[in-house]
Design an enzyme around this catalytic site. Structure first.
Site, PDB file in Angstrom:
ATOM      1  N   SER A  12      -4.458 -10.148   0.035  1.00 18.09           N
ATOM      2  CA  SER A  12      -5.253 -11.220   0.583  1.00 18.09           C
ATOM      3  C   SER A  12      -6.640 -11.152  -0.248  1.00 18.09           C
ATOM      4  CB  SER A  12      -5.465 -11.190   1.895  1.00 18.09           C
ATOM      5  OG  SER A  12      -6.115  -9.954   2.324  1.00 18.09           O
ATOM      6  N   TYR A  43      -6.319 -12.475   5.843  1.00 19.33           N
ATOM      7  CA  TYR A  43      -5.035 -12.666   6.535  1.00 19.33           C
ATOM      8  C   TYR A  43      -4.897 -12.369   8.096  1.00 19.33           C
ATOM      9  CZ  TYR A  43      -2.466 -13.906   1.979  1.00 19.33           C
ATOM     10  OH  TYR A  43      -2.182 -14.606   1.145  1.00 19.33           O
ATOM     11  N   GLY A  44      -5.838 -11.222   8.351  1.00 17.37           N
ATOM     12  CA  GLY A  44      -5.620 -10.570   9.666  1.00 17.37           C
ATOM     13  C   GLY A  44      -5.852 -11.657  10.631  1.00 17.37           C
ATOM     14  N   ASN A  76      -0.365  -4.997   4.088  1.00 19.38           N
ATOM     15  CA  ASN A  76       0.485  -4.727   5.215  1.00 19.38           C
ATOM     16  C   ASN A  76       0.763  -6.163   6.161  1.00 19.38           C
ATOM     17  OD1 ASN A  76      -1.201  -2.152   4.715  1.00 19.38           O
ATOM     18  ND2 ASN A  76       0.812  -1.787   5.890  1.00 19.38           N
ATOM     19  N   THR A  77      -0.232  -6.745   6.235  1.00 20.41           N
ATOM     20  CA  THR A  77      -0.001  -8.263   7.027  1.00 20.41           C
ATOM     21  C   THR A  77       0.939  -9.071   6.377  1.00 20.41           C
ATOM     22  OG1 THR A  77      -2.191  -7.953   7.873  1.00 20.41           O
ATOM     23  CG2 THR A  77      -1.073  -9.947   7.928  1.00 20.41           C
ATOM     24  N   CYS A 189      -3.789  -0.857   6.645  1.00 17.40           N
ATOM     25  CA  CYS A 189      -4.214  -2.062   5.976  1.00 17.40           C
ATOM     26  C   CYS A 189      -4.527  -1.610   4.646  1.00 17.40           C
ATOM     27  CB  CYS A 189      -5.272  -2.798   6.578  1.00 17.40           C
ATOM     28  SG  CYS A 189      -6.087  -4.040   5.691  1.00 17.40           S
ATOM     29  N   THR A 190      -4.148  -2.046   3.552  1.00 15.05           N
ATOM     30  CA  THR A 190      -4.456  -1.594   2.151  1.00 15.05           C
ATOM     31  C   THR A 190      -5.794  -1.674   1.776  1.00 15.05           C
ATOM     32  OG1 THR A 190      -3.760  -3.662   1.216  1.00 15.05           O
ATOM     33  CG2 THR A 190      -2.052  -2.143   1.181  1.00 15.05           C
TER      34      THR A 190
END
Length: 264
Positions: A12, A43-44, A76-77, A189-190
């Site tokens: 994202s 995105y989160g 991750n999301t 989360c990256t």
């Protein structure tokens, strides 16, 4: 024979750079395209339905444009929500990103681990499954933070960030009942490995931070073993919406091998 097909990494924002770094360390001879969906960022805080619709469509366009050998969803999301749909839609290897709960559980002496991610990631049933499979004997606490994503993005743009903001994020995790036992924190989360040093400095006690980047890099190396590579490796960062690329961001991208910047 030279094979110019790149490895495509998608996130994202700039968080996936924490996955690009260990992958480039293992595969320095590869070409890379790093795609940041700044048009959909962050995105989160989006709904699962929005992400499930947006990510496969964007990756379809990116694959058509760049013809990669492999795609890494370095988010991750997006992985926890859209990975299955992307794999069904695209006929090439797709590597997802999952919270590093297994290695965290293996390393935790206190048998108590924290999971820091976005709100969308930490509420996913996938996290429940990973915890049950790999950390059944551990206390697993979660905390979602959109603020930490913003801090990581700001850092890469060269903007100063407030140490108190990192303390507040950690307090949301460590301040929960049982949080005083946590000795290992999953950066789920990256974006978050980009501010690991700031988190460590803000922590009230020494903590071990674990992320999935090295494991993803090993997986990419395994899936591309024996393949031919470009005669001249190159890297490109592509954004999904126009943006003002400042000097700090341009320098940060170039330092990670992404000398070309374009808009999808």
């Amino acid at each position: 024979m030279a094979d110019d097909r790149p490895i495509l990494m998608f996130d994202s924002g700039v968080g996936g750079l924490s996955v690009l770094a260990p992958t480039r360390a293992l595969l320095p001879h590869a070409a890379y395209v790093y795609a940041a969906d700044n048009g959909g960022f962050p995105y989160g805080i989006r709904t699962e339905a929005e992400i499930a619709a947006r990510v496969p469509a964007l990756l379809g366009r990116l694959v058509e444009r760049y013809r990669p050998r492999l795609v890494v969803i370095a988010c991750n999301t997006a992985s926890t929500i859209a990975l299955a749909a992307v794999r069904a839609a695209l006929d090439l290897p797709i590597v997802g990103t999952v919270p590093a709960i297994k290695p965290a559980a293996e390393q935790s002496a206190a048998r108590a681990i924290g999971v820091l991610g976005t709100d969308a990631t930490v509420r996913q049933p996938y996290v429940d499954d990973l915890s049950a499979r790999f950390a059944a004997d551990c206390l697993v606490l979660r905390h979602g933070s959109a603020r930490l994503v913003e801090l990581a993005e700001a850092k890469l743009r060269g903007e100063p960030t407030d140490p108190a903001a990192y303390r507040a994020v950690l307090d949301g995790l460590l301040g929960q009942p049982g949080g005083d036992r946590i000795d290992t924190v999953v950066l789920a989360c990256t974006h978050f490995p980009l501010v690991e040093a700031e988190l460590a400095a803000a922590a009230p006690r020494p903590l071990r931070f674990v992320d999935g980047g090295p494991g993803i890099a090993r997986r990419v190396a395994y899936l591309t073993e024996g393949q031919d590579w470009p005669a001249l490796p190159k890297g490109e960062a592509v954004f999904t919406a126009p943006l003002d690329v400042g000097d700090a961001l341009r320098t940060g991208l170039a330092a990670r091998g992404l000398a070309t910047i374009s808009i999808l």
